[in-house]
Structure formats: C-alpha cells, structure tokens
Write an enzyme that holds these catalytic residues in place. Structure first.
Site, PDB file in Angstrom:
ATOM      1  N   ASP A  24     -15.491 -23.983  10.748  1.00 37.98           N
ATOM      2  CA  ASP A  24     -16.508 -24.569  10.045  1.00 37.98           C
ATOM      3  C   ASP A  24     -16.955 -24.029   8.630  1.00 37.98           C
ATOM      4  O   ASP A  24     -16.276 -22.981   8.116  1.00 37.98           O
ATOM      5  CB  ASP A  24     -17.858 -24.179  11.060  1.00 37.98           C
ATOM      6  N   GLU A  62     -14.564 -26.717   4.721  1.00 41.75           N
ATOM      7  CA  GLU A  62     -14.052 -27.186   5.847  1.00 41.75           C
ATOM      8  C   GLU A  62     -12.740 -27.081   5.772  1.00 41.75           C
ATOM      9  O   GLU A  62     -12.007 -26.773   6.906  1.00 41.75           O
ATOM     10  CB  GLU A  62     -14.450 -28.602   6.199  1.00 41.75           C
ATOM     11  N   HIS A 138     -23.477 -28.808  16.065  1.00 40.17           N
ATOM     12  CA  HIS A 138     -25.072 -28.438  16.378  1.00 40.17           C
ATOM     13  C   HIS A 138     -25.417 -29.326  17.795  1.00 40.17           C
ATOM     14  O   HIS A 138     -26.585 -29.592  17.847  1.00 40.17           O
ATOM     15  CB  HIS A 138     -26.149 -28.876  15.185  1.00 40.17           C
TER      16      HIS A 138
END
Length: 159
Positions: A24, A62, A138
């Site tokens: 991430d 990323e 998320h």
C-alpha cells in the site's frame, strides 16, 4: 538484518508455498509527503518493509511498495501479490503491454507518467511468477488494513 526475504527455491523458482505480499501507499496531500509499506509472508516467516518521501504522489508510493517487495526477494519466487491500487493493478497487467509496444507512450501518445518506476517494476516482476490480486481498500481485509496503517505511519515520520 538482511534486506532480502528468503523463500525456498526448486529449479530456479519457488514451487511450493507462494510468498504472499500485501502492499500500500499513502500520501498527505497529493502531491505531498508520502509513505509506502509491504508485508511479505512465506510459511512461518513474515517481514514488513516501509519507506517515505517528503514530496511525492500516492501513485508513486503505491508503485514503490510493490517494487520494494519484489526487490526484497532473494530468489525467483511464486508470489501472490495483493494491492488496492487500480493504477498499479491495471498498469502492470493491462496497460504496460501497449506502453512498451508504443515506446513507453500512452494510447494518446503522451509519455507514461512515472516511467522509471514502471520500468523498474517491469524488470522486478520478470524474475518471478506473480498472481496479481486486487483487494478493495478499507474493506476489512486484515493484511490490507495492516499495510495501510504502516504506510500512513511512514508518512508521519517524514521530516
């Protein structure tokens, strides 16, 4: 501690248990200070990698997370790589073929953004057998949430 992650190899490629990777990137502002994180897991071994830059973009972070994870592997490996970045996922599995065919230009003939990172990722992935997995960010995936927290913590440490 070594900066490389060691997985068992047979005939040049890890053939039993794949290395599971989660990556991430995060940015405070875009551009702004950014951080990246990767989690590598193979059998009972686990390793976290993080880094940060003072002025960057989320897309760069990323990409950097994936590159760092792949470059941390000591040998060619089977990898199940998870990312919540459609930019990385689509770029490496779909767009890169056209970019290379067009001399690293997009479909509308503009230079590919973050070219050096895409080329570095292309070289790093060539050494491995990678199953690319997109995971919704998320959404409660524990390992994705973990690398998200690590990437955001890396941003906080940027001077």
């Amino acid at each position: 501690m070594s900066t490389r992650f060691d997985a068992t190899v047979t005939d040049g490629v890890a053939t039993d248990t794949p290395v599971v990777v989660y990556t991430d990137g995060a940015c405070s502002g875009n551009p702004g200070p950014g951080g990246w994180a990767a989690l590598l897991r193979w059998r009972d071994q686990e390793r976290e990698l993080t880094g940060a830059e003072a002025h960057t973009t989320n897309n760069i972070m990323e990409l950097q997370a994936v590159i760092a994870a792949l470059e941390a592997l000591k040998r060619p490996s089977r990898i199940k790589l998870h990312t919540d970045s459609r930019y990385v996922m689509d770029g490496i599995t779909r767009w890169i073929h056209g970019w290379k065919r067009n001399g690293w230009k997009t479909a509308d003939r503009k230079p590919v953004k973050n070219l050096e990172l895409w080329q570095r990722l292309d070289r790093a992935r060539a050494l491995h057998h990678i199953e690319w997995c997109w995971v919704r960010g998320h959404s409660g995936d524990p390992d994705n949430e973990r690398v998200d927290a690590l990437a955001r913590a890396a941003v906080v440490r940027v001077p």
